[in-house]
Design an enzyme around this catalytic site. Structure first.
Site, PDB file in Angstrom:
ATOM      1  N   ARG A  25       0.888  -1.174   0.000  1.00  0.00           N
ATOM      2  CA  ARG A  25       0.000   0.000   0.000  1.00  0.00           C
ATOM      3  C   ARG A  25       0.912   1.207   0.000  1.00  0.00           C
ATOM      4  NH1 ARG A  25      -5.523   1.137   3.176  1.00  0.00           N
ATOM      5  NH2 ARG A  25      -6.120  -0.160   1.406  1.00  0.00           N
ATOM      6  N   HIS A  77      -6.835   1.209  -6.976  1.00  0.00           N
ATOM      7  CA  HIS A  77      -7.085   0.245  -5.895  1.00  0.00           C
ATOM      8  C   HIS A  77      -7.707  -1.020  -6.532  1.00  0.00           C
ATOM      9  CE1 HIS A  77      -7.535  -1.316  -2.011  1.00  0.00           C
ATOM     10  NE2 HIS A  77      -8.391  -0.473  -1.460  1.00  0.00           N
ATOM     11  N   GLN A  86      -9.629  -3.783  -4.474  1.00  0.00           N
ATOM     12  CA  GLN A  86     -10.961  -3.344  -4.069  1.00  0.00           C
ATOM     13  C   GLN A  86     -11.971  -3.598  -5.174  1.00  0.00           C
ATOM     14  OE1 GLN A  86     -11.967  -1.826  -0.988  1.00  0.00           O
ATOM     15  NE2 GLN A  86     -13.914  -2.434  -1.905  1.00  0.00           N
ATOM     16  N   ASP A 121     -17.231   7.118  -2.126  1.00  0.00           N
ATOM     17  CA  ASP A 121     -16.088   6.933  -1.227  1.00  0.00           C
ATOM     18  C   ASP A 121     -15.927   8.238  -0.457  1.00  0.00           C
ATOM     19  OD1 ASP A 121     -13.852   5.886   0.016  1.00  0.00           O
ATOM     20  OD2 ASP A 121     -12.581   5.860  -1.767  1.00  0.00           O
ATOM     21  N   CYS A 150     -16.432   1.362  -0.522  1.00  0.00           N
ATOM     22  CA  CYS A 150     -15.309   0.484  -0.186  1.00  0.00           C
ATOM     23  C   CYS A 150     -14.963   0.531   1.293  1.00  0.00           C
ATOM     24  CB  CYS A 150     -14.088   0.835  -1.038  1.00  0.00           C
ATOM     25  SG  CYS A 150     -13.400   2.464  -0.678  1.00  0.00           S
ATOM     26  N   ARG A 181     -13.539  -8.959  -0.178  1.00  0.00           N
ATOM     27  CA  ARG A 181     -12.095  -8.720  -0.301  1.00  0.00           C
ATOM     28  C   ARG A 181     -11.330 -10.030  -0.080  1.00  0.00           C
ATOM     29  NH1 ARG A 181     -10.140  -3.472   0.459  1.00  0.00           N
ATOM     30  NH2 ARG A 181      -8.166  -4.435  -0.174  1.00  0.00           N
TER      31      ARG A 181
HETATM   32  N1   CP Z   1     -11.264  -0.292   1.449  1.00  0.00           N
HETATM   33  C1   CP Z   1     -10.049  -0.385   1.984  1.00  0.00           C
HETATM   34  O1   CP Z   1      -9.025  -0.534   1.282  1.00  0.00           O
HETATM   35  O2   CP Z   1     -10.043  -0.373   3.349  1.00  0.00           O
HETATM   36  P1   CP Z   1      -8.754  -0.190   4.267  1.00  0.00           P
HETATM   37  O3   CP Z   1      -8.197   1.194   4.024  1.00  0.00           O
HETATM   38  O4   CP Z   1      -9.257  -0.371   5.673  1.00  0.00           O
HETATM   39  O5   CP Z   1      -7.735  -1.240   3.886  1.00  0.00           O
END
Ligand code: CP
Length: 308
Positions: free
Chosen positions: A106, A133, A136, A224, A262, A290
């Site tokens: 990440r 992402h 996701q 989001d 998400c 997920r």
């Molecule tokens: N949706 C998502 O990626 O959640 P987190 O930031 O909690 O990993």
């Protein structure tokens, strides 16, 4: 050297292969928790989860997915590692490739992911960057289809900011053949790279500057947070107000339309409690998926012959 089997973006695969991974996610979901994970297809393999930004879902869902497939996990926050003190992604990739079988990153900057992938000799997975992402979206498509059937030919309305998740929705629309209406305030931008990909593919992606135009007859409303991780403090949020997902907006969508997010949500900002807690909301299935979608991604990276 054979190129490692990365998972960096939805635009890097043939649509039929993305469809194959989605179907694998379904088979894995139906199979449930394995009775003997130690005998799973990833037994003896280790996944590194490397975070430059906070996470709840991505961290836990990858850890659960990897363990249920028989593998092991190491979690490292950049702030606790030399990556946080300036060691380059390239050098980090060279070192971690000697220790683990795959790396999920990440990243604050998409360029860091690309550098890691370029220099790693093991598969690298995009666990969110400032641009996209994709993991996701694999879960989101699974969730849409769980509730509304095949997404091809359907209409999805995105509402709010043109962030990384929105960019992955654009790529998904181009790959999987659904209409995407981007309901965003005038002046708010979205990844040119994602839009360019959609244009080259002839995708039905439309920019709408009113929420009403975006949601009319849509099968799904998705949003989001208006402030993404890494956004400048003091971002002007007033322009997003008309794009808040309310019961009134949901009523303008198609009968049976679903709501997706998400998560994490800022309740009362981009979505009302009334909508996120309504029967139309599928956000908890979306979070669960997920795990299942990422099992397919992990098998793609580490054991493609074991993809169901
Ligand atoms: N949706 C998502 O990626 O959640 P987190 O930031 O909690 O990993």
């Amino acid at each position: 050297m054979t190129q490692a089997r990365h998972f960096l973006g939805l635009d890097e695969f043939e649509p039929a292969y993305l469809r194959r991974l989605l179907e694998a996610g379904w088979v894995l979901k139906r199979a449930g928790r394995p009775a003997r994970p130690a005998e799973g297809p990833l037994a003896g393999r280790t996944l590194m989860l490397l975070f430059e930004k906070p996470s709840t879902r991505t961290r836990v869902s990858f850890e659960v997915a990897m363990r249920q497939l028989g593998g092991d996990v190491i979690v490292l926050n950049a702030s606790d590692s030399q990556l946080g003190r300036g060691e380059t992604p390239a050098d980090t990739a060279r070192v971690l490739s000697r220790y683990v079988d795959a790396i999920m990153l990440r990243a604050t900057r998409h360029a860091s992911l690309e550098a890691l992938a370029q220099h790693a000799t093991v598969p690298v997975i995009n666990g969110l960057t400032d641009e996209t992402h994709p993991c996701q979206l694999m879960a989101d498509i699974m969730t849409f289809e769980e509730h509304r059937g095949p997404i091809s030919g359907k209409t999805v309305a995105w509402l709010g900011d043109g962030n990384n998740v929105a960019a992955s929705w654009v790529q998904a629309a181009a790959q999987l053949g659904f209409r995407l209406r981007l309901g965003m305030p005038e002046g708010v931008t979205i990844s040119e790279r994602a839009l360019g990909f959609a244009r080259r593919k002839g995708a039905a992606v439309e920019l709408c500057h009113t929420a009403e135009k975006a949601v009319a007859g849509a099968d799904c409303l998705v949003t989001d947070t208006w402030v993404s991780m890494g956004d400048e403090p003091g971002k002007n949020l007033a322009c997003f107000e008309p794009f808040r997902v309310t019961a009134g907006l949901m009523a303008q969508a198609a009968p049976g339309a679903i709501f997706m997010h998400c998560l994490p949500a800022k309740r009362g900002q981009e979505v009302t409690d009334e909508v996120i807690d309504s029967p139309a909301s599928v956000v908890w299935d979306e979070a669960e998926n997920r795990v299942h979608a990422q099992k397919a991604v992990l098998l793609h990276c580490l054991a493609p012959a074991a993809l169901p």
